[in-house]
Design an enzyme around this catalytic site. Structure first.
Site, PDB file in Angstrom:
ATOM      1  N   THR A   1       6.182   2.325  -5.906  1.00  0.00           N
ATOM      2  CA  THR A   1       7.176   3.340  -5.509  1.00  0.00           C
ATOM      3  C   THR A   1       7.237   3.517  -3.995  1.00  0.00           C
ATOM      4  OG1 THR A   1       5.527   5.067  -5.787  1.00  0.00           O
ATOM      5  CG2 THR A   1       6.942   4.613  -7.662  1.00  0.00           C
ATOM      6  N   CYS A   2       6.115   3.221  -3.315  1.00  0.00           N
ATOM      7  CA  CYS A   2       6.144   3.418  -1.870  1.00  0.00           C
ATOM      8  C   CYS A   2       7.104   2.452  -1.183  1.00  0.00           C
ATOM      9  CB  CYS A   2       4.737   3.279  -1.294  1.00  0.00           C
ATOM     10  SG  CYS A   2       3.931   1.736  -1.722  1.00  0.00           S
ATOM     11  N   PHE A   3       7.342   1.279  -1.826  1.00  0.00           N
ATOM     12  CA  PHE A   3       8.297   0.301  -1.276  1.00  0.00           C
ATOM     13  C   PHE A   3       9.587   0.242  -2.082  1.00  0.00           C
ATOM     14  CE2 PHE A   3       4.211  -1.471   0.280  1.00  0.00           C
ATOM     15  CZ  PHE A   3       4.487  -1.419   1.635  1.00  0.00           C
TER      16      PHE A   3
END
Length: 1029
Positions: free
Chosen positions: A996-998
């Site tokens: 989710t961070c990317f």
């Protein structure tokens, strides 16, 4: 030899002169002695005579009292002449006895009797004397045979009154009345008061209401505070002699009205105003017949006072209970009587006077022939009210349903009817701007009649050829008296309607549709929106002053009340508030050039601009600030980077410790995060905003978790607001400030986070609760709809609320203990009654939404505003700020997502797995599953506000061959195998994962579409993503 020496001659002349002067001095002394002797003899003689006369008078009264001598008119006349001849201060007692003797001989009827101890017996006596000798009706001599003497005796009475007037009679009566009445408890008896008023009126009647005496009567008697209130039940003379009509006609001449106002100054002009209004209330017929003059008189007097009403305190102003800061001298001796004067003024906006003045407007019929039940309104998440019963009650309330009012035109603006209604509106508008301390009372009175405002709107709709907007826009460009009056009517309508809509709750607005029907509110809001837009865009507002500026604020104020009501609970159609003729590109160009009208438009009515354009503007503002702070990478410089190390097991604690000390500009800048796993080893991965995004999401997820007790969820729709018991954390206020900064950072960077806030809390963050028109009770459903229903049921309770046993306090279960919160000091001992139940409802709503969480909210706002300038958010409503935080609540646009997706590991837009994926999302997945898919990849179920082009980092899909713990990234071989669909082995047992961070979806190269669909559906429902690559 015979000549006299010169010196002897001089001596001779000097001696002759001295002798002459001595003889002259002697004569002067003799003359002075004679004068002194004469004065002394005269004084002694006078004293002897006065003593003799006084003895004679005393003997006379003593003989009369003992009965040894009988009084007759002639003897009394002789004694009176003698007493008046020698009268001085020491003869007061003799004068009193004389008065009593005269009155006894006159056989006076209806002598005023003192019934209050403070009444001075002498005042009563002298008043009786004056009453007796200014009218012959009580004289014994004119009865029977003496009737022929009446004209001559009446003439004598008139002469007495004329003499009294010359000696300042009215001024003395004014002092007597003011001293007796201008206090909390009057000290004049009913008889004394009646006598004074009768005395004051007699010269006016005798002179056939001459202008001079009418002027004196108005200045000295009618300006006594609340004199009509004290007299209204005592003497019929208040209503007789057609006094009100004579006063109205006298004051209708501008120079005479101005003269009276100048003589009286502010406080006493207000007292005269109150007495005239009270007389009008008591004489409804005269008021109806002389309505035009009455309205003009009151308007002129209020306008005079208004000149001296100031907006602020200064060295030149004085505080007045009704007028506020006043730049004329204020008679503080009248303060005790001001509540009574205010009560008199209240008759002006009481139902009887309003019905009389607005008779032309109120006589209009609005009902249609056949009543039809109101259409059902869709229930919203905030209002799960018993709608069926409400419709039934609303239908029963009105015997017929009226037509929807829309601008039609057809009524000439120069007609007598329109002119009359306009002048009445000017009167009330002048009262609103003059009587500043009772403004809310005036508005409440004007909105008391349910049919006045809709009928006034119907009247406005009929004005001019087309009706409505065009006429008022023309008035703005004209400076005629007629235009000013028409604009005053619009201004009054807006002020009153805004006040009404502010105090009505949702049931009264949406279900019962009190005063206005929903369709009319749509029409009115469109009219107001266009009016305000044209005032700004046509440049009228830039140069507006005085009345035009006040008009703008009135119209804009009601427009914003309707807009905010619509934001809370929709009643307008889609795109109702937008201006189709306004091109956002033109507006933004003008903003760049610093054009005033563009700035004013953004300040006052940003809602006319499409939401996405405002979000773009917001992002541009943020970008410009980043550039000015040097936070953007340029060819010549790199921004400062802050590095922090975070242990995954203590993410919140480490983040709080390391970020709270950072300067605001560092938090706004680039922050790089290095994670440390549970074994104390640095995790692999380079943070290019992606790791910080994950850190921010995880921090926000933890702090907004209700289990932490920093935030609670509302009942029903589970939206977040600060927990009243957050004080169990030692540093809870510092934590709230930190959370505010983190949320501000997310908005600053355009990172959407799935945090649904309660709308009442967001309103406070935006500062809406400081608005004059903010009502706590309107926001209460967003906290607790059941509690809101219970409170509003108290408002509608028909019986005695005291029977419910409520007090002005709130009992709450705090961690197992019952705590009593007083809504006002001493509230737990004050019962809720029918008189204070509305205050109770508002106090309770304010306590639940503000007082309980005041410190927590203030700390959160402090942190949030350190990152986000509050002025940037003024262009958004509360729901729009929620969308700014959590993304758009619209359907996911798959075409937009496809267009802005980046592929890795051999995948491309024409790859069969990618084609299957888009087909599954569009055809097989429901809207809810698509939202779950987006949350699986990006951690937020809503799309970005401006579309996926603005998602940072961009949405990505990568082909993976092995599990995440064996994944070492893309290689040439893995990319080629993914591109040509060459599998090392069948990945059927593996699930899709995400970072989710990317915003990255890791998708195995499945062999069948059905496998992809099942695995993806299982993965998003089990939420197996959130892994770091």
């Amino acid at each position: 030899m015979f000549s006299v020496p010169q010196s002897s001659k001089s001596e001779f002349l000097d001696k002759a002169r001295q002798a002459r002067e001595e003889r002259k001095g002697q004569k002067e002394k003799e003359r002075a002695a004679i004068i002194i002797q004469a004065l002394v003899r005269r004084f002694i003689c006078r004293c002897r005579l006065q003593k003799q006369i006084r003895k004679e008078i005393d003997d006379y009264f003593q003989a009369s009292e003992t009965g040894t001598s009988k009084r007759n008119a002639l003897s009394i006349f002789k004694i009176a002449r003698k007493l008046l001849f020698i009268y001085c201060q020491e003869d007061k007692m003799r004068f009193e006895k004389l008065c009593r003797a005269i009155l006894a001989s006159m056989e006076v009827e209806n002598e005023p009797k003192p019934d209050i101890l403070q009444d001075n017996k002498l005042v009563t006596l002298y008043l009786t004397m004056l009453v007796t000798f200014t009218d012959t009706s009580t004289w014994r001599i004119v009865r029977g045979k003496g009737e022929a003497l009446r004209p001559a005796l009446t003439r004598i009475c008139e002469n007495i009154m004329g003499h009294l007037n010359q000696k300042g009679f009215y001024s003395i009566l004014q002092i007597l009345l003011t001293n007796g009445l201008a206090r909390s408890k009057p000290s004049l008896s009913k008889g004394t008061l009646t006598a004074i008023f009768t005395l004051s009126l007699r010269p006016v009647i005798a002179a056939h209401f001459s202008e001079n005496l009418l002027r004196s009567f108005l200045i000295h008697i009618m300006s006594v505070p609340a004199i009509i209130t004290h007299l209204s039940g005592l003497t019929p003379e208040v209503k007789t002699h057609d006094l009100l009509r004579k006063f109205i006609l006298f004051l209708s001449r501008e120079e005479q009205c101005s003269d009276i106002c100048v003589c009286l100054e502010g406080s006493h002009t207000l007292c005269l105003l109150g007495n005239l209004i009270h007389l009008g209330y008591l004489n409804e017929k005269v008021l109806e017949e002389e309505a035009n003059h009455f309205v003009k008189d009151l308007t002129d007097m209020l306008s005079y006072c208004q000149r001296y009403v100031s907006q602020k305190k200064s060295n030149l102003t004085h505080w007045h209970q009704v007028l506020g800061w006043f730049s004329q001298t204020v008679d503080y001796g009248l303060n005790e009587s001001m509540p009574l004067v205010t009560k008199q003024l209240q008759h002006l906006w009481g139902v009887p006077v309003i019905r009389t003045l607005f008779s032309d407007v109120l006589s209009k019929k609005l009902e249609s022939q056949e009543p039809t039940p109101p259409p059902p309104q869709p229930s919203t998440s905030q209002n799960n009210l018993p709608v069926k019963n409400l419709f039934k009650r609303a239908f029963q309330k009105s015997a017929s349903v009226r037509n929807i009012l829309k601008p039609v035109g057809g009524k000439r603006v120069d007609s007598a009817e329109v002119q009359k209604v306009c002048s009445i509106c000017v009167l009330y508008q002048t009262a609103l701007s003059t009587l500043t301390q009772i403004r809310l009372q005036i508005l409440t009175g004007l909105t008391h009649l349910d049919d006045l405002l809709p009928k006034l709107w119907a009247f406005i709709c009929e004005l001019g050829p087309q009706g409505g907007l065009k006429l008022f826009m023309e008035c703005l460009n004209n400076d005629t008296e007629e235009s000013k009056q028409l604009l005053a009517m619009l201004m009054l309508f807006c002020d009153c309607s805004r006040h009404l809509i502010t105090i009505l709750d949702d049931i009264e607005v949406y279900e019962e549709q009190t005063s206005f029907k929903i369709e009319e509110l749509v029409t009115i809001s469109s009219f107001l929106n266009t009016f305000v837009y044209k005032m700004i865009w046509d440049g009228i507002l830039e140069n507006a002053k005085g009345e035009k500026l006040e008009l703008f604020h009135s119209v804009h104020g009601w427009l914003m009340v309707l807009y905010e009501r619509d934001c809370r609970r929709r009643f307008t159609p889609d795109d109702h508030w937008l201006r189709k003729d306004l091109k956002p590109s033109v507006l933004f160009q003008e903003l760049e050039k610093g054009k005033k009208r563009a700035q004013l438009l953004l300040q006052y009515i940003p809602h006319v601009i499409p939401h996405k354009n405002r979000v773009l503007l917001f992002r541009n503002i943020v970008t410009k600030e980043k550039e000015s702070l040097g936070l953007v990478e340029t060819s010549s410089a790199s921004p400062h980077v802050t590095h922090i190390t975070i242990r995954r097991s203590r993410m919140l604690e480490d983040g709080y410790d390391q970020l709270r000390r950072l300067p605001v500009n560092s938090i706004k800048g680039v922050i790089r995060v290095k994670f440390v796993n549970d074994l104390g080893v640095d995790e692999a991965g380079i943070d290019q905003d992606g790791v910080f995004k994950e850190f921010l999401e995880e921090i926000i997820k933890k702090v907004f978790n209700p289990a932490l007790n920093l935030f609670k969820t509302t009942s029903g729709n589970e939206r977040l607001y600060p927990s009243p018991t957050s004080y169990i954390h030692e540093n809870h206020l510092q934590l709230f400030e930190f959370v505010g900064k983190m949320l501000g950072k997310a908005i600053y960077e355009g990172i959407v986070v799935d945090v649904p806030f309660a709308s009442f809390f967001l309103s406070q963050v935006l500062g809406h609760h400081h608005s004059t028109f903010y009502s706590s009770i309107d926001e209460l459903p967003s906290l607790d709809s059941e509690f809101y229903k219970n409170l509003t049921s108290i408002k509608r309770y028909d019986g005695d609320v005291g029977d419910l046993g409520l007090t002005l306090s709130y009992d709450e279960d705090v961690m197992g203990q019952l705590v009593c919160h007083e809504l006002i000091p001493g509230g737990k001992t004050m019962p809720v009654t029918n008189e204070n139940k509305i205050s109770y409802i508002h106090l309770m709503a304010h306590f639940r939404m503000h007082t309980q969480i005041k410190e927590q909210t203030a700390a959160f706002i402090r942190g949030f505003r350190s990152i986000i300038n509050p002025e940037w958010l003024h262009m958004f409503s509360t729901p729009e700020v929620q969308r700014l935080i959590s993304g758009d609540n619209a359907e996911i646009d798959l075409d937009d997502l496809k267009k802005h997706t980046v592929y890795y590991g051999g995948f491309h837009s024409s790859h069969r797995v990618i084609i299957w994926l888009w087909d599954i999302l569009s055809s097989d997945f429901s809207a809810e599953e698509r939202a779950m898919f987006l949350k699986f990849v990006t951690s937020c179920s809503r799309p970005p506000l401006l579309g996926f082009a603005y998602l940072k980092p961009p949405f990505s899909i990568r082909c993976v061959e092995v599990s995440d713990d064996q994944d070492t990234g893309d290689t040439l071989g893995s990319v080629l195998r993914g591109f040509f669909t060459i599998r090392k082995r069948e990945p059927g047992g593996r699930l899709p994962t995400s970072s989710t961070c990317f915003n990255l979806l890791k998708l195995p190269n499945y062999s069948k579409k059905s496998i992809l669909r099942d695995k993806l559906r299982y993965a998003i429902s089990m939420n197996t993503g959130f892994e770091l690559s």
